[in-house]
Design a protein around this motif. Structure first.
Motif, short mmCIF file in Angstrom:
data_model
loop_
_atom_site.label_atom_id
_atom_site.label_comp_id
_atom_site.label_asym_id
_atom_site.label_seq_id
_atom_site.Cartn_x
_atom_site.Cartn_y
_atom_site.Cartn_z
N TYR A 45 87.60 31.60 54.97
CA TYR A 45 87.46 32.87 55.61
C TYR A 45 88.23 33.23 56.90
O TYR A 45 88.16 32.38 57.73
CB TYR A 45 86.03 33.51 55.57
CG TYR A 45 85.47 33.67 54.08
CD1 TYR A 45 85.19 34.87 53.48
CD2 TYR A 45 84.69 32.58 53.86
CE1 TYR A 45 84.42 35.08 52.22
CE2 TYR A 45 83.95 32.66 52.43
CZ TYR A 45 84.06 33.68 51.63
OH TYR A 45 83.26 33.79 50.74
N LYS A 46 88.30 34.34 57.31
CA LYS A 46 88.84 34.92 58.63
C LYS A 46 87.60 35.70 59.00
O LYS A 46 86.87 36.27 58.17
CB LYS A 46 89.99 35.86 58.56
CG LYS A 46 91.43 35.10 58.01
CD LYS A 46 92.41 36.28 57.90
CE LYS A 46 93.70 35.57 57.31
NZ LYS A 46 94.97 36.58 57.17
N VAL A 47 87.51 35.35 60.40
CA VAL A 47 86.00 35.90 61.03
C VAL A 47 86.26 37.00 62.15
O VAL A 47 86.95 36.65 63.08
CB VAL A 47 85.09 34.83 61.39
CG1 VAL A 47 83.78 35.40 61.63
CG2 VAL A 47 84.95 33.85 60.04
N HIS A 48 85.48 38.07 62.16
CA HIS A 48 85.36 38.73 63.23
C HIS A 48 84.00 38.38 63.79
O HIS A 48 82.82 38.54 63.38
CB HIS A 48 85.29 40.23 63.08
CG HIS A 48 86.80 40.90 62.51
ND1 HIS A 48 86.76 42.22 62.48
CD2 HIS A 48 87.89 40.35 62.63
CE1 HIS A 48 88.03 42.49 62.22
NE2 HIS A 48 88.66 41.41 62.08
N ALA A 49 84.02 37.67 65.09
CA ALA A 49 83.14 37.02 65.76
C ALA A 49 82.60 38.03 66.72
O ALA A 49 83.19 38.08 68.03
CB ALA A 49 83.36 35.68 66.31
N ALA A 50 81.52 38.92 66.34
CA ALA A 50 80.99 39.88 67.31
C ALA A 50 79.68 39.41 68.04
O ALA A 50 78.95 38.89 67.51
CB ALA A 50 80.57 41.01 66.20
N VAL A 51 80.11 39.42 69.15
CA VAL A 51 79.01 38.78 70.25
C VAL A 51 78.44 40.06 71.20
O VAL A 51 79.27 40.69 71.40
CB VAL A 51 79.71 37.72 70.95
CG1 VAL A 51 79.95 36.62 70.10
CG2 VAL A 51 80.82 38.07 71.85
#
Length: 318
Positions: A45-51
């Motif tokens: 997967y491609k991931v948007h890492a929301a922090v």
């Protein structure tokens, strides 16, 4: 469950086929969120890492390293769950959301309210998204086990909910936050016709948990003695838990709640070993401790669905 889902029994094979799916992990700077992020990358997967800005610093460094090494496969977004627009931006172009919030600063009545408000914003943002088609919500067994006269209860399964009145009265703030947040998420998912599953995890353990997730660990363990004595203390390895999240998203037939734990802690020896694994967070008993007098407590947590998910055949009944 009694060890049926041991840490070593991670799903046979990885979902390594390449795909162009992009998903979001919020909050990727939590211990569980970071492991889900890593598992998603392994599975193509491609991931948007929301922090969030108060994320665990060491995990934030690891995520920044992933952003550099994985380049276009990981994009980091700064999100405030009380800021609806920031959530919308992080979800843009994503087909799924892994929602795993935990307060690194501990829980009280104020933090409980903030977490619930944040979950409402997250769910509303998903409802307004044109691309999100599934949500995997990371919850806790503490959202199911607490109520008056806990010792007289029958087995606890996915139909069980903690009493919010009892949690408030006894100041079990972590359990209250997880119960109210999950209930709010389910209410909005049903109202907005969102496809959601929840993973109700036991106490998360694994390499580095004492250093990378000390406050959530101690928050979960509030009331640990009562959980243990009533057969309701269970643990789950973080890698296994992350696998369950990814499988729950990938399997289109998953639905409802899933209790997720590797084993129940039902003997004094197991309890001491757990404390040793969480050292120095948990005080250890004296070295003269003897096992001969072990008291064994009954195991009361039940899951009707996780075994089928692990075996690759999700339950059809929610």
């Amino acid at each position: 469950m009694g060890g049926k889902y041991e840490e070593e029994a991670v799903f046979a094979g990885e979902f390594t086929e390449e795909n162009n799916q992009t998903v979001c992990v919020l909050d990727a700077s939590t211990f569980v969120g970071y492991w889900i992020l890593k598992k998603l990358l392994v599975n193509g997967y491609k991931v948007h890492a929301a922090v969030q800005k108060n994320g665990e610093k060491e995990i934030m460094k690891k995520i920044k390293d992933l952003e550099r090494t994985e380049k276009e496969r990981v994009v980091v977004y700064s999100v405030d769950v009380l800021n609806y627009r920031s959530i919308v931006d992080a979800l843009k172009g994503c087909c799924g959301l892994f929602c795993c919030l935990d307060s690194p600063d501990g829980y009280d009545d104020v933090v409980v309210d903030l977490e619930v408000r944040g979950i409402i914003n997250v769910m509303e943002a998903c409802a307004q998204s044109d691309s999100i088609h599934k949500i995997v919500f990371s919850s806790s067994l503490t959202a199911a086990i607490w109520r008056e006269n806990i010792s007289t209860l029958k087995d606890v399964d996915e139909t069980s909910w903690s009493s919010t009145d009892f949690c408030r009265k006894t100041k079990l703030w972590y359990a209250l936050a997880k119960t109210l947040s999950e209930q709010a998420a389910w209410a909005l998912a049903m109202d907005r016709m969102l496809d959601m599953v929840s993973i109700n995890a036991g106490l998360v353990i694994g390499h580095g948990v004492s250093q990378l997730s000390p406050v959530p660990t101690l928050s979960y363990l509030q009331g640990a003695a009562e959980m243990f004595e009533n057969g309701l203390l269970a643990v789950v390895d973080v890698e296994f838990l992350a696998d369950v999240h990814v499988r729950a998203f990938a399997d289109h037939s998953t639905c409802g709640r899933y209790f997720c734990f590797s084993r129940s802690v039902t003997t004094e020896e197991e309890a001491v070993k757990l404390a040793q694994s969480l050292s120095p967070l948990i005080p250890l008993p004296a070295k003269r401790y003897k096992w001969e007098a072990n008291e064994v407590y009954g195991e009361r947590l039940r899951t009707k669905k996780l075994s089928k998910l692990v075996e690759g055949t999700a339950a059809t009944a929610c």
